[in-house]
Structures are given as structure tokens and as C-alpha cells.
Design a protein around this motif. Structure first.
Motif, mmCIF file in Angstrom:
data_model
loop_
_atom_site.group_PDB
_atom_site.id
_atom_site.type_symbol
_atom_site.label_atom_id
_atom_site.label_comp_id
_atom_site.label_asym_id
_atom_site.label_seq_id
_atom_site.Cartn_x
_atom_site.Cartn_y
_atom_site.Cartn_z
ATOM 1 N N VAL A 164 40.274 42.355 90.879
ATOM 2 C CA VAL A 164 40.619 41.664 92.119
ATOM 3 C C VAL A 164 41.951 42.202 92.650
ATOM 4 O O VAL A 164 42.769 42.726 91.896
ATOM 5 C CB VAL A 164 40.703 40.135 91.933
ATOM 6 C CG1 VAL A 164 39.349 39.567 91.543
ATOM 7 C CG2 VAL A 164 41.746 39.757 90.893
ATOM 8 N N LEU A 195 46.214 38.294 92.274
ATOM 9 C CA LEU A 195 45.921 37.150 91.421
ATOM 10 C C LEU A 195 47.215 36.491 90.954
ATOM 11 O O LEU A 195 48.187 37.170 90.623
ATOM 12 C CB LEU A 195 45.117 37.609 90.191
ATOM 13 C CG LEU A 195 44.600 36.524 89.247
ATOM 14 C CD1 LEU A 195 43.523 35.687 89.926
ATOM 15 C CD2 LEU A 195 44.032 37.157 87.974
ATOM 16 N N GLU A 230 43.315 36.700 98.018
ATOM 17 C CA GLU A 230 44.341 36.231 97.088
ATOM 18 C C GLU A 230 43.844 34.981 96.348
ATOM 19 O O GLU A 230 43.408 34.015 96.973
ATOM 20 C CB GLU A 230 45.613 35.903 97.860
ATOM 21 C CG GLU A 230 46.783 35.503 96.980
ATOM 22 C CD GLU A 230 48.044 35.294 97.802
ATOM 23 O OE1 GLU A 230 49.073 35.893 97.472
ATOM 24 O OE2 GLU A 230 47.987 34.537 98.790
ATOM 25 N N THR A 231 43.930 35.031 95.023
ATOM 26 C CA THR A 231 43.328 33.989 94.191
ATOM 27 C C THR A 231 44.345 33.411 93.221
ATOM 28 O O THR A 231 45.185 34.132 92.677
ATOM 29 C CB THR A 231 42.135 34.567 93.397
ATOM 30 O OG1 THR A 231 41.213 35.172 94.321
ATOM 31 C CG2 THR A 231 41.418 33.495 92.604
ATOM 32 N N ALA A 247 44.606 40.784 87.014
ATOM 33 C CA ALA A 247 43.899 41.158 88.243
ATOM 34 C C ALA A 247 43.184 42.494 88.074
ATOM 35 O O ALA A 247 42.025 42.659 88.495
ATOM 36 C CB ALA A 247 44.882 41.223 89.406
#
Length: 421
Positions: free
Chosen positions: A104, A107, A381-382, A99
Motif C-alpha cells: 500500500v 499506512l 492513506e490507511t 506498507a
């Protein structure tokens, strides 16, 4: 609750809560059988259900495999009584280091390399085998780009069935070996996957006891991919992610994860919320990404030319439905070069200790590209789906990695090597 369905010949099948085959194009319903095309419009068929009451507690009390979701799959009530590879419930990794590299906020890696033959294909094959047994087949078969070949050969061996597996003759040697070791019939065919798939369709029509998992029992097989979506939601604490990135070959995995999320919402197992789905392809075989970028609804077939052979399907059966899912959720389909695929493999390995095959490299590299382009929200959130083990595609990175140095057996030499890194 177990339902049975009557075929036109009067045969009754126990396929759990599966109610009928439903056409994805015209909606026509047909009795459960070994069919994959609609008799009315020739559209693809999928499973329609009458689900029983399912709770979080009932799922959590189930086995540590995909069979914890048995009531949501087209399989007999006695599915666990037959020897099978018991795939599923693979780890969901909090990927903070990756992440940070990608920039990001949050992750996760869904690491499906932990399945019995080290790819997500064990899920779909387990469901296909259970349905095929109930439908009266006795030989398990498939055309494959590699991972499915491994899974079919292993599942058949575990079940005591014969297997017939067809692969392109230029497949990675590791995948050939890890299929042949199970002792079934393995036929290397001159041509690409689309040629192999056409041959499989012909053979399925000629051999009534051969279950080609992704041809004549495809509607059942495809449902196994839902379990990836189910597990992500359960492992996140019974909630859906904001965003998810999924590799695209035939496209079935992406559409079924989407279906699985929707089913969890309808069953009240998770709260309804917006989520975005992103597809990932290699530039050397990117018909879905090309159609997405052009704003088209029709997929133009291509001839594959990429190191990501597990995604090298030039005429993806679920391509149009991938476009539907991605566009409906506000996602996108991206594609990356082979060099970017290699970089993605190494980035994931270096940051999270997960060695992915080329399909995983496609997923990571496409995620990076879509993040850099602003299509993936850095603050949302991925989840990235990593669907196969890097030991299957060693050639992809073997020329890029190796010993840091070769040194004499002295501490001085080690110190010098460390200083010169």
C-alpha cells in the motif's frame, strides 16, 4: 460552557456538554441518568450533546491526554481534579515498512498499547469513572474479556474506589494477573463472555452503588472510544484518513470512531471528505463479518472459539450499527483464522517494532486480506488501530518464536549460527 441536566427526581448532574440520552432506534430522548435502554422501545441509548465552541487551538492547548477533548465528552468540568489514569494521546506511527510488505502507498499505525494498562480500554474507563462519580456510584465494575478488566481495576485503584471485575475462567493468565495485581475483587466465572455479561446485568440491577462501566453506565463509557478518532484526525494534521481498519468485539469502538469523525466535521475542526471504515474479526468469532458477507442486517449470535479472546463476544451489542457504519462509508468487515492472527502479530512486530496482542493480529491480518482482495484501496492513506499490547497474549506466539540458536560462548559459534540462519 457547562450544562446541567435534571433527572426525573430533580437531581442535577454536571456532565459537561452532554444534554440527554437519545435512543439510537426511535430517537426518544431521556434525561441524563444511569440508563442504557430506551423506555419507549428498549433500544440502546447514547449521549446527545449541545457542544460549545471548540477550536483546534483550544484542543492543542489542553492536557496531553483524552481530557484535551473534555468539552466533547460526558464528564464533569472538574474531571481533572480527581485522580485518574490520564489515558490517551498515544503515538501515530508512519508505518512505511509494513506498507511495503502489504503493498500500500501510505499506512499509519495508531498504537494504543502506550496507554496506562496497555490498551484502549483506559480511554473508555476514564470517561465511565468520571460519569459514574457524578451519577452517585461508588464501586467500579465490569464483565470483561481481559483488557477492560485491567483498566477497571487500575482506574478504581487510582481513584480510591473498590472494584468488582468478572471474567471468563479460561482467560489468558497474563490478563488475570494484570487485573488481580490492583487488589480489587476479581471473580472468574465458568462460561464465555456472553455468560459473564448476563451475570453482570443481573448484578447491576441488584447493587445500586455498582457502576458496571459497560452495562448501566454504557452510554457514557462508549463515548471514550471517540477519542481514538479525534486523535487520529488531530495527529494527521487535522484531517480525516481515507481508510481505517478497526477490530470488532462489541462493535462500539468502530461506531464511536465513526461518530468522532462526524463530530469533528460538524464542529469545523476538519474538512468534510469521504472515508471508508473496515471492521476486523477472528473467524472463530465473526458474527458481524458473517452478516456483512451475507448481506444481512441482523447479527446471528455465535459461540466463540478463537485465540483472540479480547474480541470473543458472540452476541455483539453494536453489531448492527457496525454494519450501518461500514456500509454507509463503503467499507467491509473481514475475518481471519487464528494462524493468520499469529502471522499478523509477527508481521507487525517484524516490520514496525510494535508487539500487539491477538486483536492487533486480527487487524493487521484482516487488512492484508482485504488489500489482497481489492477491497482496501492500495493507493489510499490507511490507518490501522492497534488496541492492546502483546505481553497480554504471549501464549499466542510463544510456541512460534524463540532463540535463533543456542550456542557455546565462543565467537566461532556465533559466526556459525549467523551463517546457518
Amino acid at each position: 460552557m457547562t450544562l446541567t441536566a435534571d433527572t426525573p427526581t430533580g437531581t442535577s448532574y454536571d456532565l459537561g456538554s452532554a444534554r440527554a440520552l437519545s435512543c439510537r432506534e426511535c430517537g426518544h430522548e431521556a434525561p441524563l441518568a444511569a440508563e442504557f435502554a430506551c423506555s419507549e422501545c428498549f433500544g440502546p441509548l447514547e449521549i446527545a450533546y449541545d457542544f460549545p465552541t471548540v477550536t483546534r487551538a483550544s484542543i492543542e492547548a489542553g492536557p496531553k491526554s483524552i481530557w484535551r477533548y473534555q468539552d466533547l465528552l460526558p464528564v464533569p468540568k472538574n474531571v481533572r481534579e480527581h485522580p485518574n489514569t490520564e489515558p490517551g494521546l498515544t503515538r501515530l506511527i508512519e508505518a512505511d515498512r509494513l506498507a511495503a510488505e502489504l503493498g500500500v502507498r501510505k499506512l499509519w499505525i495508531k498504537d494504543d498499547t502506550g496507554n496506562p494498562t496497555h490498551s484502549f480500554k483506559d480511554r473508555v474507563v476514564a470517561v465511565a469513572l468520571a460519569a459514574a462519580r457524578e451519577l452517585g456510584f461508588s464501586v467500579l465494575c465490569c464483565p470483561s474479556t481481559g483488557n477492560l478488566a485491567n483498566a477497571v481495576a487500575a482506574a478504581a485503584a487510582r481513584a480510591g474506589w473498590d472494584s468488582v471485575v468478572l471474567i471468563p475462567s479460561n482467560l489468558e493468565q497474563a490478563k488475570i494477573t494484570t487485573t488481580a495485581v490492583y487488589g480489587g475483587t476479581l471473580l472468574a466465572v465458568d462460561g464465555n463472555y456472553d455468560d459473564v455479561n448476563r451475570l453482570a446485568t443481573e448484578l447491576a440491577a441488584e447493587h445500586e452503588d455498582w457502576a458496571f462501566v459497560n452495562v448501566n453506565v454504557r452510554p457514557y463509557y462508549a463515548e471514550g472510544s471517540k477519542t481514538l478518532g479525534y486523535e487520529v484526525a488531530e495527529q494527521l494534521g487535522w484531517r480525516l484518513p481515507d481508510q481505517i481498519v478497526i477490530p470488532v468485539a462489541s462493535g462500539s469502538q468502530l461506531t464511536k470512531v465513526d461518530k468522532g469523525f462526524g463530530e469533528f466535521v460538524k464542529l469545523g475542526l476538519v474538512d468534510d471528505k469521504p472515508y471508508r471504515i473496515f471492521g476486523a474479526q477472528a473467524a472463530g468469532c465473526s458474527p458481524v463479518a458473517t452478516a456483512f458477507e451475507a448481506g444481512h442486517d441482523v447479527i446471528q449470535p455465535v459461540k466463540p472459539d478463537t485465540i483472540a479472546r479480547s474480541l470473543a463476544i458472540g452476541n455483539p451489542a453494536d453489531g448492527p450499527y457496525v454494519l450501518d457504519s461500514v456500509r454507509r462509508t463503503g467499507g467491509a468487515v473481514g475475518h481471519v483464522t487464528d494462524d493468520e492472527v499469529r502471522d499478523g502479530i509477527r508481521l507487525l512486530a517484524r516490520t514496525e517494532g510494535v508487539f500487539a496482542e491477538t486483536a492487533g493480529g486480527v487487524t493487521v491480518a484482516t487488512a492484508k486480506k482485504l488489500i489482497d482482495e481489492g477491497r482496501i484501496d492500495r493507493d489510499a492513506e490507511t490507518v490501522l488501530l492497534i488496541t492492546g499490547d502483546g505481553l497480554k497474549t504471549l501464549d499466542a506466539v510463544s510456541g512460534q518464536v524463540g532463540p535463533t540458536a543456542t550456542v557455546p560462548s565462543t565467537s566461532k559459534a556465533v559466526r556459525e549460527a549467523l551463517e546457518n540462519r
